[in-house]
Structure formats: structure tokens, C-alpha cells
Design a protein around this motif. Sequence first.
Motif, short mmCIF file in Angstrom:
data_model
loop_
_atom_site.label_atom_id
_atom_site.label_comp_id
_atom_site.label_asym_id
_atom_site.label_seq_id
_atom_site.Cartn_x
_atom_site.Cartn_y
_atom_site.Cartn_z
N TYR A 19 0.81 -1.21 0.00
CA TYR A 19 0.00 0.00 0.00
C TYR A 19 0.85 1.27 0.00
O TYR A 19 0.59 2.21 -0.73
CB TYR A 19 -0.94 0.00 1.21
CG TYR A 19 -1.76 1.26 1.30
CD1 TYR A 19 -2.81 1.48 0.42
CD2 TYR A 19 -1.45 2.24 2.23
CE1 TYR A 19 -3.53 2.65 0.47
CE2 TYR A 19 -2.17 3.41 2.29
CZ TYR A 19 -3.22 3.62 1.41
OH TYR A 19 -3.93 4.78 1.46
N SER A 20 1.86 1.34 0.85
CA SER A 20 2.64 2.57 1.00
C SER A 20 4.00 2.25 1.60
O SER A 20 4.10 1.43 2.50
CB SER A 20 1.89 3.53 1.94
OG SER A 20 2.73 4.59 2.34
N ARG A 94 -8.75 -1.50 -1.41
CA ARG A 94 -9.35 -0.58 -2.39
C ARG A 94 -8.29 -0.09 -3.38
O ARG A 94 -8.57 0.05 -4.57
CB ARG A 94 -10.02 0.60 -1.70
CG ARG A 94 -11.42 0.28 -1.20
CD ARG A 94 -12.19 1.54 -0.79
NE ARG A 94 -11.63 2.19 0.38
CZ ARG A 94 -11.95 1.87 1.63
NH1 ARG A 94 -12.81 0.90 1.88
NH2 ARG A 94 -11.40 2.52 2.63
N LYS A 95 -7.08 0.18 -2.90
CA LYS A 95 -6.01 0.66 -3.79
C LYS A 95 -5.77 -0.32 -4.93
O LYS A 95 -5.47 0.08 -6.05
CB LYS A 95 -4.72 0.88 -3.01
CG LYS A 95 -3.55 1.26 -3.90
CD LYS A 95 -2.26 1.43 -3.15
CE LYS A 95 -1.13 1.76 -4.13
NZ LYS A 95 0.14 1.95 -3.46
#
Length: 106
Positions: A19-20, A94-95
Motif C-alpha cells: 500500500y505505502s 481498495r487501492k
Amino acid sequence: MDEIELSSCCQGCGACCGYSQNWPRFSIESDEELALIPEALVNDRQSGMRCEGDRCAALQGEIGKMTACGIYDVRPEVCRTCMPGDAECAMARRKFGLPVIEVASA
């Protein structure tokens, strides 16, 4: 879904691990716990896991298909606390265009 099924969701997902680059950070780990993480997987600031783009370098496999953590037994606390269906899980899924895991409340 019961608890066993929920935990298996992670092995077919891995979204939270991609994600990040700011996500797999260190927070409350002791020096002894951090020493167990291979140095090659720790970022240059020593503040979290090394990432390739947004993807944690310890993540193996393809997000949304089949994944595993290469250091599962010694993964950071932030990784241990992310649970299938929680807010962080939903945001990461969701990403990647994956359906959000619905968890029935007790």
C-alpha cells in the motif's frame, strides 16, 4: 467468515504490504526484535522496512493472488496489528481494486 478463514485472506491478498512505503514502519519493537529483521530488508533511515516503490521488500508473491511474508515470524508490530477487514485492510484492498472483506460484528 470465521477466524481461520479470515487469516487465510492475507495469503491471497498482500495489499497492506504494498500500500505505502510509509506503512511497514517500526514503532514499539525492542532493539532485540529489530535485530532479528535482516538488515537488507530495513530502510536506510532504520525507521521501517525497505520498500521497492510502495511494496515491502519482504513480500513474496503477487498481490491479490498468492502472497507470503518472507519474515513473518519477526515482522514489525504494525504488520501484526493489521487485521483482515479492518480500516487499514479495507484502504489497502481498495487501492488494488480488491473487494473489501466484510467482517460480521459479534
